[in-house]
Every structure is written in C-alpha cells, then in structure tokens.
Enzyme design. Structure first.
Site, PDB file in Angstrom:
ATOM      1  N   CYS A   1       0.835  -1.204   0.000  1.00  0.00           N
ATOM      2  CA  CYS A   1       0.000   0.000   0.000  1.00  0.00           C
ATOM      3  C   CYS A   1       0.871   1.255   0.000  1.00  0.00           C
ATOM      4  O   CYS A   1       1.988   1.239   0.514  1.00  0.00           O
ATOM      5  CB  CYS A   1      -0.849  -0.057   1.272  1.00  0.00           C
ATOM      6  SG  CYS A   1      -1.826   1.382   1.599  1.00  0.00           S
TER       7      CYS A   1
ATOM      8  N   TYR B   1     -21.352 -13.074  25.309  1.00  0.00           N
ATOM      9  CA  TYR B   1     -20.752 -11.992  24.517  1.00  0.00           C
ATOM     10  C   TYR B   1     -21.402 -12.013  23.126  1.00  0.00           C
ATOM     11  O   TYR B   1     -20.745 -12.231  22.114  1.00  0.00           O
ATOM     12  CB  TYR B   1     -19.225 -12.140  24.414  1.00  0.00           C
ATOM     13  CG  TYR B   1     -18.564 -12.369  25.747  1.00  0.00           C
ATOM     14  CD1 TYR B   1     -18.213 -11.303  26.571  1.00  0.00           C
ATOM     15  CD2 TYR B   1     -18.320 -13.665  26.209  1.00  0.00           C
ATOM     16  CE1 TYR B   1     -17.622 -11.520  27.811  1.00  0.00           C
ATOM     17  CE2 TYR B   1     -17.742 -13.892  27.448  1.00  0.00           C
ATOM     18  CZ  TYR B   1     -17.389 -12.816  28.241  1.00  0.00           C
ATOM     19  OH  TYR B   1     -16.813 -13.047  29.465  1.00  0.00           O
TER      20      TYR B   1
ATOM     21  N   GLU C   1     -25.170 -10.025  26.510  1.00  0.00           N
ATOM     22  CA  GLU C   1     -24.342  -8.968  25.927  1.00  0.00           C
ATOM     23  C   GLU C   1     -24.457  -7.715  26.790  1.00  0.00           C
ATOM     24  O   GLU C   1     -25.540  -7.377  27.259  1.00  0.00           O
ATOM     25  CB  GLU C   1     -24.846  -8.715  24.488  1.00  0.00           C
ATOM     26  CG  GLU C   1     -24.467  -7.399  23.864  1.00  0.00           C
ATOM     27  CD  GLU C   1     -22.973  -7.199  23.672  1.00  0.00           C
ATOM     28  OE1 GLU C   1     -22.280  -8.135  23.238  1.00  0.00           O
ATOM     29  OE2 GLU C   1     -22.489  -6.084  23.976  1.00  0.00           O
TER      30      GLU C   1
ATOM     31  N   CYS D   1     -10.821 -13.595  19.010  1.00  0.00           N
ATOM     32  CA  CYS D   1     -10.117 -12.726  18.062  1.00  0.00           C
ATOM     33  C   CYS D   1      -8.738 -12.384  18.611  1.00  0.00           C
ATOM     34  O   CYS D   1      -8.035 -11.552  18.044  1.00  0.00           O
ATOM     35  CB  CYS D   1     -10.936 -11.471  17.768  1.00  0.00           C
ATOM     36  SG  CYS D   1     -11.309 -10.537  19.245  1.00  0.00           S
TER      37      CYS D   1
HETATM   38  N1  SAH Z   1     -20.649 -12.920  19.144  1.00  0.00           N
HETATM   39  C1  SAH Z   1     -20.850 -11.614  18.557  1.00  0.00           C
HETATM   40  C2  SAH Z   1     -20.041 -10.503  19.188  1.00  0.00           C
HETATM   41  C3  SAH Z   1     -18.636 -10.785  19.636  1.00  0.00           C
HETATM   42  S1  SAH Z   1     -17.660  -9.371  20.054  1.00  0.00           S
HETATM   43  C4  SAH Z   1     -20.655 -11.663  17.063  1.00  0.00           C
HETATM   44  O1  SAH Z   1     -20.145 -12.637  16.513  1.00  0.00           O
HETATM   45  O2  SAH Z   1     -21.038 -10.713  16.397  1.00  0.00           O
HETATM   46  C5  SAH Z   1     -17.697  -9.342  21.790  1.00  0.00           C
HETATM   47  C6  SAH Z   1     -18.941  -8.733  22.383  1.00  0.00           C
HETATM   48  O3  SAH Z   1     -18.823  -8.819  23.803  1.00  0.00           O
HETATM   49  C7  SAH Z   1     -19.180  -7.257  22.078  1.00  0.00           C
HETATM   50  O4  SAH Z   1     -20.475  -7.099  21.557  1.00  0.00           O
HETATM   51  C8  SAH Z   1     -19.042  -6.556  23.441  1.00  0.00           C
HETATM   52  O5  SAH Z   1     -19.913  -5.457  23.583  1.00  0.00           O
HETATM   53  C9  SAH Z   1     -19.417  -7.676  24.400  1.00  0.00           C
HETATM   54  N2  SAH Z   1     -18.880  -7.578  25.772  1.00  0.00           N
HETATM   55  C10 SAH Z   1     -17.699  -7.094  26.171  1.00  0.00           C
HETATM   56  N3  SAH Z   1     -17.530  -7.255  27.511  1.00  0.00           N
HETATM   57  C11 SAH Z   1     -18.655  -7.883  27.962  1.00  0.00           C
HETATM   58  C12 SAH Z   1     -19.075  -8.330  29.266  1.00  0.00           C
HETATM   59  N4  SAH Z   1     -18.307  -8.164  30.316  1.00  0.00           N
HETATM   60  N5  SAH Z   1     -20.280  -8.931  29.361  1.00  0.00           N
HETATM   61  C13 SAH Z   1     -21.070  -9.103  28.259  1.00  0.00           C
HETATM   62  N6  SAH Z   1     -20.706  -8.700  27.013  1.00  0.00           N
HETATM   63  C14 SAH Z   1     -19.521  -8.099  26.853  1.00  0.00           C
END
Ligand code: SAH
Length: 440
Positions: free
Chosen positions: A66, A304, A325, A397
């Site tokens: 890039c 999550y 969440e 991730c």
């Molecule tokens: N499984 C989903 C999102 C994964 S990302 C997908 O595939 O789209 C991780 C998520 O965890 C985010 O939405 C974030 O807001 C949430 N998160 C972060 N800390 C948290 C906690 N302590 N309790 C509940 N959710 C949480």
C-alpha cells in the site's frame, strides 16, 4: 550516530507481531516488522526497542504494498496473500507450542483479502505538527499523528470517497486535540454492508457550530455504489479516546444499517458490535456450526453475543438459545433481528456476563464464548465452568488471551476436540481461532 540507534536483522517473529532484532551487540524486542528485514531501531529500556525504519526489505516481501507506508493499520500488505497465511499460521503454531499445546490445525485464508472491512473508525487530527486537518488512521507507533488514508486497500472505494469528502469539507475546522481538549471534530465512523447500505456517524464535541446540513447534503450527492441510508452525529465531550455516546442526533435517514448473512438479516446500530469482515463472518459462523455438530434438542448459551448473530444461527438448529451482551443497544438490535428473521426460540439478556451468570437459571448443554480482545474475566470464567456444560465453543479474536483462558478450561476437565484458525483480518496482524472443547 546516537548510540541508542542500532541496525539489525529481524531474526524471530511472534504473534501478534512482537519481534526480535539481532544487532551487533545484543538482541532487542520490537513491535512490528517482517522476518528477515534489516531495520533501524532505537533502544529504549533494557532489551526493548522501537522500530524506526526498514532499511532493507525481507525476501518474503514480493509486493509493492500500500502507498500508506506510515499507516498503522496493515502489517503484511507487501506479502503475497498465500504467504501471509503461512506466515500467520507459523506464528500461531509457535504461540500454541510455547503455551504447551501441540495442535494440529489449519488456518483458513480469505478469498476477500482486499476491500473487505465493513466498518472503519477514522480519527481527526494532524498529519504532522501544523498540517492541514487530517482524517484517517493512527500512524505506526505514533500516539497523535494521523495518516490521511486516501487509498486504503482493505476497504471498498465508497469508504475512501466518504473519507475524502469529509476531510475536504471540514478543511478549515478544528480537530479535537487530545492534549488540550480543544477543537470539535473527533471521529468519523463508516459502516458499509454487503447488503448494500451505508451508515455514517460523525463524532464531535457537544458545543459545535459545524454546518452539518451542508455536510449531509454533500454526502448524499456522492457517487457511492452502496446507498447511504443514515447519517448521524454523536456528541462526545469525554476525555476518553473511545467513542462515548453523550448525545445523538439523526441528520438523515435512520440510525442503523442492515447486513445479510447466511440468509438472516441483521440491523446494526452505530454502537453495536458486528464482525468487521462480513465475507469471513459467514465462513466463521458456518465453521462454528460445523464444529458444534448436531445440537437438535440442546440448549445453547451464547456469551458476549453482540447483535445476536451466533445466538440466532444456533437457535435455528437448537432447542433454545440465550444470548448475553453488555451493550444495551446491541441487545435491542438482537431482539429486533430475531423478530425480523422469525426466530422465536431465543432470548437476550443485557448484562455483564460476570453478573448475568449469578441470576440465570437456564441450563445450557453448550456454551459459546466470543469475548472481546481481553478474553474472559477470570471470575466470569470460573462461573462459566461451574455450570459444567457438555461442550464449549470458544471463538477468539485474540489467540494470546485465548491460550491463557484455555489453560484454565483444561484444568477444569475439558479437552480440545477440534481447533481451527481463520484469517478474518487479512493484511493486519490479527487472526481468529475457533475451538470446540468437551467435558471429559
Ligand atoms: N458474538 C458476537 C459478538 C462478539 S464481540 C458476534 O459474533 O457478532 C464481543 C462482544 O462482547 C461485544 O459485543 C461486546 O460489547 C461484548 N462484551 C464485552 N464485555 C462484555 C461483558 N463483560 N459482558 C457481556 N458482554 C460483553
């Protein structure tokens, strides 16, 4: 030459791009670079160094890469993509082995390694002291300076058009200075879905006098391939670098965009998490389904859960699925999405996983974990494991926090059944891992 400035070769690489440079008298640990590069580094404390510049390319670098060489977004854009996948797999293997795990795993590459991101969060700032206002990504290893990412390769051209117009439009305005807390323009967040919708969120301080009417009109005149369905202004006076919603106004259209994955529709609001690579998200969710196998008659707890993507995908095959969440607006999106998709055997709880588990009387056969980069809070992990699900599907991730959590999960009597890596974020130094574990 300043005696702290050294020249050396990168002789060892570790996930996530934490590398070792061999210099004439010692080895230094740096962030960034590619195996085999000859680099100039500045020695800081002890064995730590900071990568200053690449003096000679590595033999692995076969592409021009890039034009934004200072941008901190990508790390491997000079590698042929197949080589990048091999390179990342080696790093992942080493990380696992060093943690005592000898997995036989595959790292699945991505057929969309360009123009794949569906979300960009640009920052307003300056490119160098006294430069015209800049809008883009942070420069590599720099705290304040911003690169105008005019020709970013990992986003669709629509992003570049909107970014370019926005920077130009606000050319005479002031960016929010993180040191002095003066100025008004903070971030520009663009979402663009494969379903064909664009959502634009301009983040400013509260007391601004920007001409957002003309800005909106200008945006709507842009020749974008996908349709701009919403333009919003988020107000944020907090000192935090993250976007904090302290006030919100819809300037045009609606405050969400729609994405379609595996035949399901998902409404995504400005503050909800959604996988940043929709192409690869489909692969990820299919992989999750495949690893988990037959879940007919089973109850799934999706921790999550974001906008409830995995919860709904699991619910299609399971008896019931419950998502937890922390972001309330994401949970609101999740409920609406389930309705949109006619999925009735789901429930969503807006709470911190750590707290929600205390009051939840749902007995899960399978628990899906997809935590943020930091991994799972140790106390939350204890509560999860004390529920003794038959199976745990851990999507991560960040392989570094994943191996840390895995040690604990193993101690509690689970064994790894299947593991697979997925290159969700081509050109950057991130990878995703998906692991199925079952109780011995
Ligand atoms: N499984 C989903 C999102 C994964 S990302 C997908 O595939 O789209 C991780 C998520 O965890 C985010 O939405 C974030 O807001 C949430 N998160 C972060 N800390 C948290 C906690 N302590 N309790 C509940 N959710 C949480």
């Amino acid at each position: 030459m300043n005696n702290k400035i050294k020249v050396g070769k990168i002789i060892e690489v570790n996930f996530p791009n934490k590398n070792k440079v061999e210099t004439e008298n010692n080895n230094l640990n740096i962030k960034g670079g590619i195996l085999g590069q000859i680099v100039e580094v500045k020695q800081s404390r002890g064995k730590k160094g900071k990568l200053l510049k690449v003096l000679e390319k590595s033999s692995l670098e076969k592409l021009q890469g890039c034009i934004h060489t200072e941008c901190g977004g990508c790390s491997y854009d000079t590698l042929i993509y197949e080589d990048e996948v091999k390179y990342k797999k080696e790093m992942l293997k080493k990380l696992f082995e060093e943690a005592g795990f000898n997995f036989d795993f595959n790292l699945i590459g991505n057929s969309h390694y360009k123009s794949y991101r569906n979300k960009m969060e640009y920052t307003f700032g300056d490119e160098y002291k006294g430069s015209p206002i800049a809008l883009g990504l942070h420069k590599k290893n720099k705290f304040y300076e911003i690169e105008n990412t005019t020709h970013c390769q990992i986003v669709h051209q629509d992003f570049n058009k909107i970014r370019f117009f926005t920077r130009d439009f606000f050319d005479q305005e002031e960016f929010y200075n993180r040191r002095t807390h003066e100025g008004v323009l903070r971030h520009l967040v663009i979402r663009r879905t494969n379903f064909g919708e664009i959502l634009i969120n301009l983040v400013t301080t509260k007391n601004h006098t920007l001409d957002l009417k003309s800005y909106t009109e200008g945006l709507l005149k842009l020749d974008t391939e996908a349709k701009i369905v919403g333009i919003t202004n988020t107000l944020n006076d907090s000192y935090s670098d993250a976007i904090v919603n302290e006030g919100f106004e819809v300037l045009y259209g609606r405050d969400y965009c729609v994405e379609e994955l595996l035949g399901l529709k998902f409404k995504i609001g400005p503050f909800s998490f959604f996988q940043t690579n929709s192409y690869s998200a489909e692969t990820l969710y299919k992989l999750a389904q495949k690893l988990i196998g037959n879940i007919e008659n089973k109850n799934v707890l999706d921790l999550y859960s974001g906008t409830g993507t995995i919860t709904q995908i699991m619910a299609q095959k399971a008896n019931t699925a419950v998502g937890v969440e922390i972001v309330e607006s994401a949970v609101k999106d999740a409920w609406e999405n389930a309705k949109l998709n006619n999925i009735e055997n789901v429930e969503f709880i807006a709470d911190d996983v750590l707290k929600a588990l205390d009051n939840l009387d749902f007995v899960a056969d399978v628990i899906v974990l997809d935590p943020p980069r930091e991994g799972i809070h140790p106390k939350a992990l204890e509560k999860i494991l004390s529920r003794e699900p038959e199976e745990i599907l851990y999507i991560s991730c960040n392989p570094v926090s994943f191996v840390r959590d895995l040690e604990k999960i193993k101690e509690e009597g689970y064994e790894v059944k299947k593991i697979c890596g997925l290159d969700q974020f081509p050109r950057t130094n991130h990878v995703e891992t998906v692991v199925l574990m079952s109780r011995k």
